[in-house]
Design a protein around this motif. Structure first.
Motif, PDB file in Angstrom:
ATOM      1  N   VAL A   1       0.859  -1.182   0.000  1.00  0.00           N
ATOM      2  CA  VAL A   1       0.000   0.000   0.000  1.00  0.00           C
ATOM      3  C   VAL A   1       0.899   1.236   0.000  1.00  0.00           C
ATOM      4  CG1 VAL A   1      -1.780   1.298   1.218  1.00  0.00           C
ATOM      5  CG2 VAL A   1      -1.821  -1.209   1.264  1.00  0.00           C
ATOM      6  N   LEU A   2       0.921   1.963  -1.109  1.00  0.00           N
ATOM      7  CA  LEU A   2       1.677   3.210  -1.150  1.00  0.00           C
ATOM      8  C   LEU A   2       0.892   4.275  -0.386  1.00  0.00           C
ATOM      9  CD1 LEU A   2       2.953   3.361  -4.857  1.00  0.00           C
ATOM     10  CD2 LEU A   2       3.920   2.163  -2.876  1.00  0.00           C
ATOM     11  N   GLY A   3       1.608   5.060   0.414  1.00  0.00           N
ATOM     12  CA  GLY A   3       0.928   6.080   1.217  1.00  0.00           C
ATOM     13  C   GLY A   3       0.024   5.454   2.265  1.00  0.00           C
ATOM     14  N   ALA A   4       0.546   4.494   3.003  1.00  0.00           N
ATOM     15  CA  ALA A   4      -0.274   3.755   3.969  1.00  0.00           C
ATOM     16  C   ALA A   4      -0.671   4.594   5.174  1.00  0.00           C
ATOM     17  CB  ALA A   4       0.469   2.505   4.436  1.00  0.00           C
ATOM     18  N   ASN A   5      -0.123   5.789   5.309  1.00  0.00           N
ATOM     19  CA  ASN A   5      -0.503   6.681   6.398  1.00  0.00           C
ATOM     20  C   ASN A   5      -1.687   7.561   6.044  1.00  0.00           C
ATOM     21  OD1 ASN A   5       1.537   7.947   4.584  1.00  0.00           O
ATOM     22  ND2 ASN A   5       1.000   9.784   5.762  1.00  0.00           N
ATOM     23  N   GLY A   6      -2.080   7.603   4.783  1.00  0.00           N
ATOM     24  CA  GLY A   6      -3.143   8.500   4.345  1.00  0.00           C
ATOM     25  C   GLY A   6      -4.523   7.975   4.677  1.00  0.00           C
ATOM     26  N   GLY A   7      -5.541   8.741   4.277  1.00  0.00           N
ATOM     27  CA  GLY A   7      -6.912   8.372   4.589  1.00  0.00           C
ATOM     28  C   GLY A   7      -7.324   7.054   3.974  1.00  0.00           C
ATOM     29  N   VAL A   8      -7.106   6.900   2.672  1.00  0.00           N
ATOM     30  CA  VAL A   8      -7.417   5.639   2.012  1.00  0.00           C
ATOM     31  C   VAL A   8      -6.429   4.555   2.433  1.00  0.00           C
ATOM     32  CG1 VAL A   8      -7.566   4.438  -0.204  1.00  0.00           C
ATOM     33  CG2 VAL A   8      -8.516   6.727   0.025  1.00  0.00           C
ATOM     34  N   GLY A   9      -5.142   4.895   2.445  1.00  0.00           N
ATOM     35  CA  GLY A   9      -4.115   3.912   2.737  1.00  0.00           C
ATOM     36  C   GLY A   9      -4.254   3.283   4.111  1.00  0.00           C
ATOM     37  N   SER A  10      -4.515   4.094   5.135  1.00  0.00           N
ATOM     38  CA  SER A  10      -4.630   3.549   6.486  1.00  0.00           C
ATOM     39  C   SER A  10      -5.877   2.689   6.635  1.00  0.00           C
ATOM     40  CB  SER A  10      -4.632   4.680   7.521  1.00  0.00           C
ATOM     41  OG  SER A  10      -5.727   5.566   7.314  1.00  0.00           O
ATOM     42  N   THR A  11      -6.949   3.069   5.940  1.00  0.00           N
ATOM     43  CA  THR A  11      -8.167   2.259   5.973  1.00  0.00           C
ATOM     44  C   THR A  11      -7.952   0.945   5.240  1.00  0.00           C
ATOM     45  OG1 THR A  11      -9.485   4.296   5.990  1.00  0.00           O
ATOM     46  CG2 THR A  11     -10.632   2.253   5.452  1.00  0.00           C
ATOM     47  N   LEU A  12      -7.333   1.016   4.077  1.00  0.00           N
ATOM     48  CA  LEU A  12      -7.041  -0.183   3.289  1.00  0.00           C
ATOM     49  C   LEU A  12      -6.149  -1.140   4.068  1.00  0.00           C
ATOM     50  CD1 LEU A  12      -7.028  -1.792   0.634  1.00  0.00           C
ATOM     51  CD2 LEU A  12      -5.260  -0.235  -0.206  1.00  0.00           C
ATOM     52  N   ALA A  13      -5.130  -0.600   4.728  1.00  0.00           N
ATOM     53  CA  ALA A  13      -4.217  -1.446   5.500  1.00  0.00           C
ATOM     54  C   ALA A  13      -4.958  -2.186   6.611  1.00  0.00           C
ATOM     55  CB  ALA A  13      -3.096  -0.592   6.085  1.00  0.00           C
ATOM     56  N   GLN A  14      -5.858  -1.495   7.293  1.00  0.00           N
ATOM     57  CA  GLN A  14      -6.602  -2.140   8.378  1.00  0.00           C
ATOM     58  C   GLN A  14      -7.557  -3.204   7.850  1.00  0.00           C
ATOM     59  OE1 GLN A  14      -7.912   0.499  11.807  1.00  0.00           O
ATOM     60  NE2 GLN A  14      -7.412   2.059  10.283  1.00  0.00           N
ATOM     61  N   LEU A  15      -8.223  -2.920   6.740  1.00  0.00           N
ATOM     62  CA  LEU A  15      -9.124  -3.910   6.152  1.00  0.00           C
ATOM     63  C   LEU A  15      -8.350  -5.159   5.737  1.00  0.00           C
ATOM     64  CD1 LEU A  15     -11.429  -1.663   3.927  1.00  0.00           C
ATOM     65  CD2 LEU A  15     -12.031  -2.773   6.094  1.00  0.00           C
ATOM     66  N   ALA A  16      -7.165  -4.946   5.171  1.00  0.00           N
ATOM     67  CA  ALA A  16      -6.350  -6.073   4.738  1.00  0.00           C
ATOM     68  C   ALA A  16      -5.874  -6.902   5.932  1.00  0.00           C
ATOM     69  CB  ALA A  16      -5.167  -5.588   3.917  1.00  0.00           C
ATOM     70  N   ARG A  17      -5.404  -6.240   6.973  1.00  0.00           N
ATOM     71  CA  ARG A  17      -4.946  -6.973   8.153  1.00  0.00           C
ATOM     72  C   ARG A  17      -6.101  -7.763   8.769  1.00  0.00           C
ATOM     73  NH1 ARG A  17      -1.610  -9.096   8.806  1.00  0.00           N
ATOM     74  NH2 ARG A  17      -1.182  -8.888  11.036  1.00  0.00           N
ATOM     75  N   HIS A  18      -7.299  -7.173   8.776  1.00  0.00           N
ATOM     76  CA  HIS A  18      -8.474  -7.869   9.308  1.00  0.00           C
ATOM     77  C   HIS A  18      -8.780  -9.125   8.490  1.00  0.00           C
ATOM     78  CE1 HIS A  18     -12.332  -8.539  11.192  1.00  0.00           C
ATOM     79  NE2 HIS A  18     -12.988  -8.354  10.061  1.00  0.00           N
ATOM     80  N   ALA A  19      -8.441  -9.084   7.203  1.00  0.00           N
ATOM     81  CA  ALA A  19      -8.669 -10.228   6.321  1.00  0.00           C
ATOM     82  C   ALA A  19      -7.517 -11.231   6.348  1.00  0.00           C
ATOM     83  CB  ALA A  19      -8.893  -9.737   4.885  1.00  0.00           C
ATOM     84  N   GLY A  20      -6.524 -11.011   7.217  1.00  0.00           N
ATOM     85  CA  GLY A  20      -5.422 -11.944   7.337  1.00  0.00           C
ATOM     86  C   GLY A  20      -4.343 -11.769   6.294  1.00  0.00           C
ATOM     87  N   ILE A  21      -4.232 -10.571   5.736  1.00  0.00           N
ATOM     88  CA  ILE A  21      -3.275 -10.275   4.665  1.00  0.00           C
ATOM     89  C   ILE A  21      -2.100  -9.491   5.243  1.00  0.00           C
ATOM     90  CG2 ILE A  21      -2.961  -9.004   2.495  1.00  0.00           C
ATOM     91  CD1 ILE A  21      -6.016  -9.503   2.027  1.00  0.00           C
ATOM     92  N   THR A  22      -0.891  -9.841   4.843  1.00  0.00           N
ATOM     93  CA  THR A  22       0.306  -9.094   5.235  1.00  0.00           C
ATOM     94  C   THR A  22       0.374  -7.802   4.432  1.00  0.00           C
ATOM     95  OG1 THR A  22       1.518 -11.101   5.807  1.00  0.00           O
ATOM     96  CG2 THR A  22       2.836  -9.144   5.284  1.00  0.00           C
TER      97      THR A  22
END
Length: 350
Positions: A153-174
């Motif tokens: 996730v490029l820009g994982a600190n941003g609004g979309v990026g941080s949300t995407l990262a959390q959704l992915a981690r919740h789904a068991g994705i690194t």
């Protein structure tokens, strides 16, 4: 609750290609809601990358100046028009508007409203209104990454990026996420492995962390670096491009970088390497309006439930009153924040 009639609205106007200090404030009379419409009093709106591009006249499909920006809103229904259930009055909803939400109130179609759970604050809901739908659809509708997979996730600190990262981690994705070092501790708290996006060897370090390639890359930057994002993919992986941030401050035709990106993605899809490239467009499919609305409502409802349950932690960078929208935009453009800059109603609003 009863209906409260709101007849005027305070709006922030983008008059042209101006500095943030050039935003204007106006008050106008709101029309009465027509059949199927409501008046929504703003509780929270926000600053997305779209408004930053619009200020420079560089958003791909922005309206002509002057206009009221504001991509999404969370608010309370104050007035219902004909053919709308009057029980909606007094209830809180989210809506994605593309423009028009930097306003104390606005008239919207009731069909565009998505109910916000009572346990979710307006500011929290605002952080996932457009960002949450974008992240959810890119992860769950544009890719097929399964638990155990790895994404970048490029820009994982941003609004979309941080949300995407959390959704992915919740789904068991690194998740491997790029950000400035100042945000690395916060990313680690979200379960993300951070990489410095200022580092000229960023892509090499990402490759070292995933030597066999990754299942998906989510790239909002575009520009020349998108080719490096493509090369990170393993066979069967997917590049999801959803912006051209690299061209934000460049002069020239604002549509050319997007058109070049489209051409590059289309070409890559012709290569016989098992990889795929997609451009995510939030508004894709809107010509089939009922289907579009149903999909948006379904996806945003899923995301809001995750916020309500505590699985998804809203990343609020700062809150500003509507009358100080210029300062909110300036902070968002500083590229120093983690999460989303939120705009709330001015104190003393009726």
């Amino acid at each position: 609750m009863g209906t409260t009639t709101v007849t005027t609205a305070t709006e922030v106007v983008l008059p042209g290609k101006v500095e943030v200090a050039g935003l204007q404030i106006r008050t106008r009379t709101l029309p009465a809601p027509a059949a199927g419409q409501v008046v929504l009093s703003m509780d929270a709106t926000g600053v997305s990358f779209a408004e930053q591009q619009m200020r420079l006249g560089k958003y791909f499909s922005q309206p002509p100046f002057p206009f009221v920006p504001g991509y999404d809103v969370v608010g309370t229904v104050t007035t219902t028009g004909p053919d709308v259930d009057p029980a909606l009055a007094g209830r809180r909803f989210a809506a994605v508007t593309k423009v028009g939400s930097w306003a104390s109130a606005q008239v919207l179609a009731a069909a565009d409203l998505v109910a916000v759970p009572d346990g979710v604050s307006a500011a929290a809901a605002e952080t996932v209104a457009v960002n949450g739908v974008t992240a959810w659809q890119m992860l769950h509708r544009n890719t097929t990454v399964r638990a155990g997979g790895t994404i970048v996730v490029l820009g994982a600190n941003g609004g979309v990026g941080s949300t995407l990262a959390q959704l992915a981690r919740h789904a068991g994705i690194t998740v491997l996420g790029t950000a400035s070092p100042r945000h690395h501790a916060a990313l680690r708290e979200l379960g993300v492995t951070p990489v410095d996006y200022h580092d000229p060897q960023m892509y090499r370090k990402l490759r070292e962390l995933a030597p066999d390639g990754v299942d998906a890359v989510f790239d909002h930057v575009g520009g020349a670096g998108v080719a490096d994002s493509w090369r990170l993919l393993r066979r069967g992986g997917t590049l999801v491009s959803y912006g051209t941030a690299a061209s934000k401050d460049t002069e020239g035709n604002s549509q050319l970088p997007v058109l070049r990106l489209f051409a590059r993605l289309a070409l890559w899809n012709l290569l016989p390497n098992g990889k795929s490239a997609r451009f995510y467009n939030f508004w894709a499919g809107k010509r089939r309006l009922n289907t579009f609305r149903a999909r948006l409502r379904e996806d945003l409802t899923q995301v809001l439930r995750l916020v309500e349950s505590g699985v998804l932690r809203p990343q609020i960078a700062a809150e500003f009153p509507l009358s100080d929208a210029g300062a909110a935009l300036a902070l968002a453009e500083s590229r120093t924040v983690a999460g989303k800059v939120v705009i709330v109603a001015d104190p003393g609003r009726p």
